[in-house]
Design a protein around this motif. Structure first.
Motif, PDB file in Angstrom:
ATOM      1  N   UNK A 137       0.797  -1.222   0.000  1.00  0.00           N
ATOM      2  CA  UNK A 137       0.000   0.000   0.000  1.00  0.00           C
ATOM      3  C   UNK A 137       0.836   1.282   0.000  1.00  0.00           C
ATOM      4  N   UNK A 138       2.157   1.157  -0.071  1.00  0.00           N
ATOM      5  CA  UNK A 138       3.030   2.330  -0.102  1.00  0.00           C
ATOM      6  C   UNK A 138       3.123   2.897  -1.515  1.00  0.00           C
ATOM      7  N   UNK A 144      14.699  -5.474  -7.655  1.00  0.00           N
ATOM      8  CA  UNK A 144      13.340  -5.238  -7.169  1.00  0.00           C
ATOM      9  C   UNK A 144      12.426  -6.049  -8.082  1.00  0.00           C
ATOM     10  N   UNK A 145      11.830  -7.096  -7.539  1.00  0.00           N
ATOM     11  CA  UNK A 145      11.052  -8.025  -8.352  1.00  0.00           C
ATOM     12  C   UNK A 145       9.613  -7.581  -8.556  1.00  0.00           C
ATOM     13  N   UNK A 146       9.220  -6.512  -7.905  1.00  0.00           N
ATOM     14  CA  UNK A 146       7.885  -5.966  -8.110  1.00  0.00           C
ATOM     15  C   UNK A 146       6.836  -6.570  -7.193  1.00  0.00           C
ATOM     16  N   UNK A 147       5.590  -6.153  -7.425  1.00  0.00           N
ATOM     17  CA  UNK A 147       4.474  -6.597  -6.585  1.00  0.00           C
ATOM     18  C   UNK A 147       4.052  -8.002  -6.991  1.00  0.00           C
ATOM     19  N   UNK A 148       3.920  -8.869  -5.992  1.00  0.00           N
ATOM     20  CA  UNK A 148       3.500 -10.253  -6.209  1.00  0.00           C
ATOM     21  C   UNK A 148       2.469 -10.653  -5.166  1.00  0.00           C
ATOM     22  N   UNK A 177      -1.978  -8.401   4.790  1.00  0.00           N
ATOM     23  CA  UNK A 177      -1.669  -8.086   3.395  1.00  0.00           C
ATOM     24  C   UNK A 177      -1.670  -9.359   2.573  1.00  0.00           C
ATOM     25  N   UNK A 178      -2.218  -9.292   1.363  1.00  0.00           N
ATOM     26  CA  UNK A 178      -2.237 -10.428   0.436  1.00  0.00           C
ATOM     27  C   UNK A 178      -1.191 -10.282  -0.662  1.00  0.00           C
ATOM     28  N   UNK A 179      -0.657  -9.056  -0.858  1.00  0.00           N
ATOM     29  CA  UNK A 179       0.364  -8.779  -1.857  1.00  0.00           C
ATOM     30  C   UNK A 179       1.571  -8.152  -1.176  1.00  0.00           C
ATOM     31  N   UNK A 180       2.675  -8.085  -1.907  1.00  0.00           N
ATOM     32  CA  UNK A 180       3.861  -7.435  -1.386  1.00  0.00           C
ATOM     33  C   UNK A 180       4.840  -7.136  -2.496  1.00  0.00           C
ATOM     34  N   UNK A 181       5.711  -6.156  -2.259  1.00  0.00           N
ATOM     35  CA  UNK A 181       6.768  -5.811  -3.209  1.00  0.00           C
ATOM     36  C   UNK A 181       8.023  -6.557  -2.775  1.00  0.00           C
ATOM     37  N   UNK A 182       8.491  -7.479  -3.611  1.00  0.00           N
ATOM     38  CA  UNK A 182       9.626  -8.330  -3.289  1.00  0.00           C
ATOM     39  C   UNK A 182      10.931  -7.671  -3.740  1.00  0.00           C
ATOM     40  N   UNK A 183      11.962  -7.745  -2.871  1.00  0.00           N
ATOM     41  CA  UNK A 183      13.286  -7.202  -3.188  1.00  0.00           C
ATOM     42  C   UNK A 183      14.318  -8.254  -2.803  1.00  0.00           C
ATOM     43  N   UNK A 184      15.246  -8.533  -3.727  1.00  0.00           N
ATOM     44  CA  UNK A 184      16.314  -9.511  -3.511  1.00  0.00           C
ATOM     45  C   UNK A 184      17.647  -8.804  -3.623  1.00  0.00           C
ATOM     46  N   UNK A 185      18.519  -8.990  -2.612  1.00  0.00           N
ATOM     47  CA  UNK A 185      19.837  -8.344  -2.606  1.00  0.00           C
ATOM     48  C   UNK A 185      20.890  -9.385  -2.239  1.00  0.00           C
ATOM     49  N   UNK A 186      21.936  -9.493  -3.068  1.00  0.00           N
ATOM     50  CA  UNK A 186      23.112 -10.293  -2.743  1.00  0.00           C
ATOM     51  C   UNK A 186      24.227  -9.315  -2.385  1.00  0.00           C
ATOM     52  N   UNK A 187      24.961  -9.603  -1.305  1.00  0.00           N
ATOM     53  CA  UNK A 187      26.007  -8.680  -0.880  1.00  0.00           C
ATOM     54  C   UNK A 187      27.070  -9.411  -0.085  1.00  0.00           C
ATOM     55  N   UNK A 188      28.223  -8.761   0.060  1.00  0.00           N
ATOM     56  CA  UNK A 188      29.290  -9.254   0.923  1.00  0.00           C
ATOM     57  C   UNK A 188      29.473  -8.237   2.033  1.00  0.00           C
ATOM     58  N   UNK A 189      29.624  -8.732   3.263  1.00  0.00           N
ATOM     59  CA  UNK A 189      29.753  -7.829   4.399  1.00  0.00           C
ATOM     60  C   UNK A 189      30.274  -8.591   5.607  1.00  0.00           C
ATOM     61  N   UNK A 190      30.618  -7.827   6.616  1.00  0.00           N
ATOM     62  CA  UNK A 190      30.985  -8.392   7.905  1.00  0.00           C
ATOM     63  C   UNK A 190      29.707  -8.747   8.672  1.00  0.00           C
ATOM     64  N   UNK A 191      29.787  -9.680   9.605  1.00  0.00           N
ATOM     65  CA  UNK A 191      28.587 -10.050  10.376  1.00  0.00           C
ATOM     66  C   UNK A 191      27.944  -8.895  11.141  1.00  0.00           C
ATOM     67  N   UNK A 192      28.718  -7.889  11.515  1.00  0.00           N
ATOM     68  CA  UNK A 192      28.150  -6.743  12.233  1.00  0.00           C
ATOM     69  C   UNK A 192      27.177  -5.968  11.353  1.00  0.00           C
ATOM     70  N   UNK A 193      27.446  -5.890  10.052  1.00  0.00           N
ATOM     71  CA  UNK A 193      26.547  -5.201   9.129  1.00  0.00           C
ATOM     72  C   UNK A 193      25.223  -5.949   9.029  1.00  0.00           C
TER      73      UNK A 193
END
Length: 94
Positions: free
Chosen positions: A13-14, A41-45, A54-70
């Protein structure tokens, strides 16, 4: 630094500007101590079942490298964020 993958679902709803602001906020947290390798950003599904009324949502997938603190900080922020209805952070083995 370790490889991680995060999938999160933003409330449907945003407005588009609010979705973009939330995505940029989480990218900033990751970039503060890590490096984003893939962002999609995979869009609304349709959700398989209702989450927080909520029955729908905007899906976002991120691959990253970082330290465990992040990852700890990212998880803390996602937990208290009103925009995110569900998230999952995993170690990326690929």
């Amino acid at each position: 630094m370790r490889k991680y993958e995060v999938m999160y679902i933003i409330r449907p709803d945003l407005e588009q500007e609010a979705v973009q602001a939330a995505v940029e906020k989480f990218q900033g947290i990751i970039s503060n101590g890590g490096e984003i390798t893939k962002h999609e950003v995979q869009g609304k599904r349709r959700l398989a079942y209702e989450i927080k009324k909520f029955r729908d949502g905007v899906f976002v997938l991120v691959n990253f490298t970082a330290e465990p603190a992040v990852v700890t900080e990212l998880e803390r922020i996602m937990k208290i964020s009103d925009e995110v209805i569900r998230y999952l952070i995993t170690n990326d083995v690929a």
